[in-house]
Design a protein around this motif. Structure first.
Motif, PDB file in Angstrom:
ATOM      1  N   ARG A 196     -79.355  21.561   0.265  1.00  0.00           N
ATOM      2  CA  ARG A 196     -79.219  23.172   0.055  1.00  0.00           C
ATOM      3  C   ARG A 196     -80.622  23.421  -0.814  1.00  0.00           C
ATOM      4  NH1 ARG A 196     -76.390  25.295  -3.762  1.00  0.00           N
ATOM      5  NH2 ARG A 196     -75.013  23.467  -4.448  1.00  0.00           N
ATOM      6  N   ASP A 197     -81.376  24.380  -0.308  1.00  0.00           N
ATOM      7  CA  ASP A 197     -82.374  24.943  -0.916  1.00  0.00           C
ATOM      8  C   ASP A 197     -81.968  25.957  -2.042  1.00  0.00           C
ATOM      9  OD1 ASP A 197     -85.125  24.839  -1.795  1.00  0.00           O
ATOM     10  OD2 ASP A 197     -85.690  26.536  -0.300  1.00  0.00           O
ATOM     11  N   THR A 198     -82.958  26.661  -2.816  1.00  0.00           N
ATOM     12  CA  THR A 198     -82.669  27.679  -3.832  1.00  0.00           C
ATOM     13  C   THR A 198     -81.803  28.708  -2.923  1.00  0.00           C
ATOM     14  OG1 THR A 198     -84.736  27.499  -4.621  1.00  0.00           O
ATOM     15  CG2 THR A 198     -83.668  29.383  -4.992  1.00  0.00           C
ATOM     16  N   LEU A 199     -80.661  29.117  -3.687  1.00  0.00           N
ATOM     17  CA  LEU A 199     -79.628  30.163  -3.034  1.00  0.00           C
ATOM     18  C   LEU A 199     -80.074  31.570  -3.313  1.00  0.00           C
ATOM     19  CD1 LEU A 199     -77.098  30.124  -1.730  1.00  0.00           C
ATOM     20  CD2 LEU A 199     -75.991  30.829  -4.007  1.00  0.00           C
ATOM     21  N   ARG A 200     -80.869  31.972  -2.317  1.00  0.00           N
ATOM     22  CA  ARG A 200     -81.363  33.285  -2.418  1.00  0.00           C
ATOM     23  C   ARG A 200     -80.716  34.367  -1.957  1.00  0.00           C
ATOM     24  NH1 ARG A 200     -86.948  32.607  -3.213  1.00  0.00           N
ATOM     25  NH2 ARG A 200     -87.781  30.467  -2.663  1.00  0.00           N
ATOM     26  N   LEU A 201     -79.696  34.847  -2.572  1.00  0.00           N
ATOM     27  CA  LEU A 201     -78.570  35.769  -2.244  1.00  0.00           C
ATOM     28  C   LEU A 201     -78.817  37.012  -2.996  1.00  0.00           C
ATOM     29  CD1 LEU A 201     -75.750  33.768  -1.415  1.00  0.00           C
ATOM     30  CD2 LEU A 201     -77.029  34.573   0.252  1.00  0.00           C
TER      31      LEU A 201
ATOM     32  N   ILE B 197     -73.737  36.012  -5.064  1.00  0.00           N
ATOM     33  CA  ILE B 197     -73.918  34.641  -5.525  1.00  0.00           C
ATOM     34  C   ILE B 197     -72.567  33.892  -5.967  1.00  0.00           C
ATOM     35  CG2 ILE B 197     -74.980  33.162  -7.261  1.00  0.00           C
ATOM     36  CD1 ILE B 197     -77.523  35.046  -7.264  1.00  0.00           C
ATOM     37  N   GLU B 198     -71.683  34.678  -7.012  1.00  0.00           N
ATOM     38  CA  GLU B 198     -70.660  33.693  -7.275  1.00  0.00           C
ATOM     39  C   GLU B 198     -69.495  33.895  -6.223  1.00  0.00           C
ATOM     40  OE1 GLU B 198     -71.337  36.444 -10.331  1.00  0.00           O
ATOM     41  OE2 GLU B 198     -70.982  34.912 -12.296  1.00  0.00           O
TER      42      GLU B 198
ATOM     43  N   TYR C 163     -70.550  30.844  -4.125  1.00  0.00           N
ATOM     44  CA  TYR C 163     -70.148  29.453  -4.658  1.00  0.00           C
ATOM     45  C   TYR C 163     -68.781  29.193  -4.584  1.00  0.00           C
ATOM     46  CZ  TYR C 163     -74.884  28.492  -6.636  1.00  0.00           C
ATOM     47  OH  TYR C 163     -76.086  28.076  -7.015  1.00  0.00           O
TER      48      TYR C 163
ATOM     49  N   TYR D  11     -67.907  28.103  -1.181  1.00  0.00           N
ATOM     50  CA  TYR D  11     -68.551  27.085  -0.744  1.00  0.00           C
ATOM     51  C   TYR D  11     -67.834  25.654  -1.377  1.00  0.00           C
ATOM     52  CZ  TYR D  11     -72.647  23.286  -0.380  1.00  0.00           C
ATOM     53  OH  TYR D  11     -73.339  22.304  -0.380  1.00  0.00           O
ATOM     54  N   HIS D  12     -67.413  26.030  -2.737  1.00  0.00           N
ATOM     55  CA  HIS D  12     -66.480  25.047  -3.481  1.00  0.00           C
ATOM     56  C   HIS D  12     -64.927  24.853  -2.617  1.00  0.00           C
ATOM     57  CE1 HIS D  12     -68.863  25.404  -7.232  1.00  0.00           C
ATOM     58  NE2 HIS D  12     -68.730  24.208  -7.022  1.00  0.00           N
TER      59      HIS D  12
ATOM     60  N   TRP E 193     -65.741  22.707   0.388  1.00  0.00           N
ATOM     61  CA  TRP E 193     -66.153  21.440  -0.216  1.00  0.00           C
ATOM     62  C   TRP E 193     -64.730  20.839  -0.539  1.00  0.00           C
ATOM     63  CZ3 TRP E 193     -70.571  18.414  -1.753  1.00  0.00           C
ATOM     64  CH2 TRP E 193     -70.261  17.530  -2.345  1.00  0.00           C
TER      65      TRP E 193
END
Lengths: 391, 391
Positions: free
Chosen positions: A306-311, A316-317, A320, A323-324, A327
């Motif tokens: 996963r690269d830099t999260l460019r959002l 962003i929060e 995440y 995504y969590h 996961w």
């Protein structure tokens, strides 16, 4: 034009020059020719209208289709698709066109291809893993020695996204020999065939002894490899069990239990990227890709690359959190398939659907050596169609 | 927490362990820490808020990122993303987290990755061929001997979907050597490298001497090869000129001139299929594929391996009309690029965008021999990013 009157004399057999059998399909019973096409009826009661242009386009004579390649040689224009005669002969359709061309169609061949009919060889549809899923196992000897064994392996892989092969030889490159029965190896920046064991100066987490959380391989490619084969040559080290989760199943659980998280992961492209001295392979794509019917068709999940999260800052929060959530679902025991791959066993799985991982192992406690390669899904489907010719 | 006060003593340099340079980006000027994140301001006036979780997720210390692979080793949970201290040091950001972890970020590195910033290496966007398009030409020696030559070739190929290389050696396998500079050859059912010349018992129209109407290769694969390289070793036969059309440009002409035909070709999946004794590779896909923004992103066009047209009876004639319309547009002189490939020249083109064909040639008048291979577009983009490191 009335095509209903059968000929008194038996017609010559019609050879459609096909690899897939069509002889057992029903015979033509009736044909009613009209201005722009003909309505055909078969002995099983099926009835369809076929435009003249469709028939001319599908003419299988040696002038319209190449004898060796079976490829279409012409693109007929509507102007030439006018028959001066259409008649049935012994269950087949005979057409004489105004430009002098003649076409003969086997009635069963037309039945197979009539509008509304399904393609000849049905492939297994993907089926999410049920509770307590146990993968199909195929014996190495059955796979290499019988059409049934190879078909069972292919069908399980297309249906479940994962299948096991066992009792294989402990032979270097056996994975490549097995793969080449299906199709050419798909090469990537890690080569066409890779060894999974801990090594010095790794350029990838797989080449260490650490545990690997569930992931898909190479989501940083536009087109990640479809099918992964992992053949176990040695597995004496402590730990290192293989872990899998069905991405389709877990994505559906996410959609049910956290629809907003599902929406974010399926609608938000993020960056994946692998870099070393020679390569910088990157793509922007969502974690979950859906088709037009909202069905999940691809999972890209690999926390290492996963690269830099460019959002946008205000997304962003929430991303995440989604995504969590995914996961966490992925790693729940109810979704996890875990087993130790024994030497001589091979696991094959759909890398665009099934996530894989492994427990940490102690490289000082014994050897662990897997050989892997990738295949295109196109080749699996092709192989199944070819085997079906002999069914 | 107030992060604005710069330290009196110069801080140690922050090493982000990156392959892509970031040192020339502006320095951090100011940071205002809040409950859930920090608002950073750079010397160029840029200002963004970064959540604490984003910062913890992007920590580049040796515990969070693998030293060799540069891969992310952890997935931080929101609970641990609480700093007890945040301060700027010499234009960099220093964070001490409540769990004892410490993170240091180069201010320029953060600037490169801030929300709203574009990815570091911009790739050329596809540009439809203008009227009277002339493809870029790169000298073989410039391609193999200079970063500039290779970049020019890669950029033209990504932008125009077609580029020429000239003055190359008449050496067997030169095409493979050139391709391998970019990435591994992409194998198909025709092998990883193929020879185009007439041969006995062809299993494909390309291996005959007949003219080849414009087409894309292998649209019967889910994922046809992206980039085709065709290297000319001999071309003395009469005829056999190379023909090309920009699928993106012609599709836009179709959308403008016959919107209903465009709609049918882009919304109607049809069957493509290649069969021989060993293979039966088939896929159902539309002629034109559009992305979510209605931009054409892929053209599949190959009349030889168009399979049985399995459409509802009432769609068949409209589909043929649309297909003929597109065929006619494709072959119009205004859309056609035609030239004779000289020996020592190589044409490379995007097989998912640009259609290719050739005039018939007389195999008795001289020899014609091309060698070809395919590459993944991922590899072209990767190569361009790697070359950009040295820009």
């Amino acid at each position: 034009m009335d095509a209903t009157a059968p000929q008194a004399t038996p017609a010559a057999p019609v050879e459609m020059h096909e690899l897939v059998p069509y002889a057992q399909a029903p015979r033509l019973r009736d044909g009613q020719a009209g201005e722009t096409g003909i309505t055909l009826a078969w002995e099983d009661g099926e009835q369809v209208r076929l435009p003249w242009l469709w028939l001319r386009d599908h003419c299988a004579c040696r002038a319209c289709r190449h004898a060796q390649t079976r490829e279409r040689l012409v693109l007929p224009l509507p102007a030439i698709a006018r028959p001066r005669e259409a008649r049935l002969e012994a269950g087949h359709l005979y057409l004489a066109w105004e430009d002098g061309h003649e076409s003969r169609f086997d009635g069963g061949w037309l039945h197979q291809r009539r509008p509304g009919a399904e393609a000849a060889t049905a492939l297994p549809a993907p089926r999410p893993w049920p509770e307590g899923f146990h993968p199909a196992r195929v014996d190495h000897a059955a796979f290499t020695g019988s059409v049934e064994g190879e078909r069972a392996w292919l069908e399980a892989l297309l249906r479940d996204g994962l299948v096991l092969l066992d009792h294989g030889p402990l032979a270097d490159e056996e994975v490549s020999r097995l793969a080449r029965r299906i199709g050419p190896l798909r090469p990537t920046n890690f080569g066409a065939r890779f060894d999974v064991r801990s090594k010095p100066n790794p350029n990838n987490a797989a080449y260490t002894a650490i545990g690997l959380a569930l992931h898909t391989d190479l989501p940083n490619w536009r087109q990640p490899p479809d099918i992964q084969l992992l053949y176990c040559l040695e597995n004496d080290a402590e730990g290192g069990e293989s872990l899998f989760a069905d991405g389709y199943r877990v994505a559906e659980a996410l959609r049910r239990e956290a629809p907003e998280a599902f929406r974010l992961l399926s609608e938000t492209p993020i960056d994946f990227r692998f870099q070393d001295e020679e390569q910088d392979i990157a793509v922007r794509a969502p974690i979950l890709s859906c088709d037009a019917d909202e069905r999940v068709v691809e999972v890209r999940f690999n926390n290492w690359i996963r690269d830099t999260l460019r959002l946008p800052a205000d997304t962003i929060e929430a991303w995440y959190a989604a995504y969590h959530r995914f996961w966490t679902l992925l790693h729940e025991p109810r979704h996890r398939l875990a087993f130790s791959l024994a030497s001589g066993e091979m696991v094959a799985f759909d890398n665009r659907r099934v996530l894989h991982g492994r427990g940490a192992f102690d490289p000082d406690s014994g050897r662990r050596h897997l050989q892997g390669t990738y295949l295109d899904r196109d080749m699996l489907e092709s192989r199944l169609r070819v085997l079906a010719r002999h069914a």
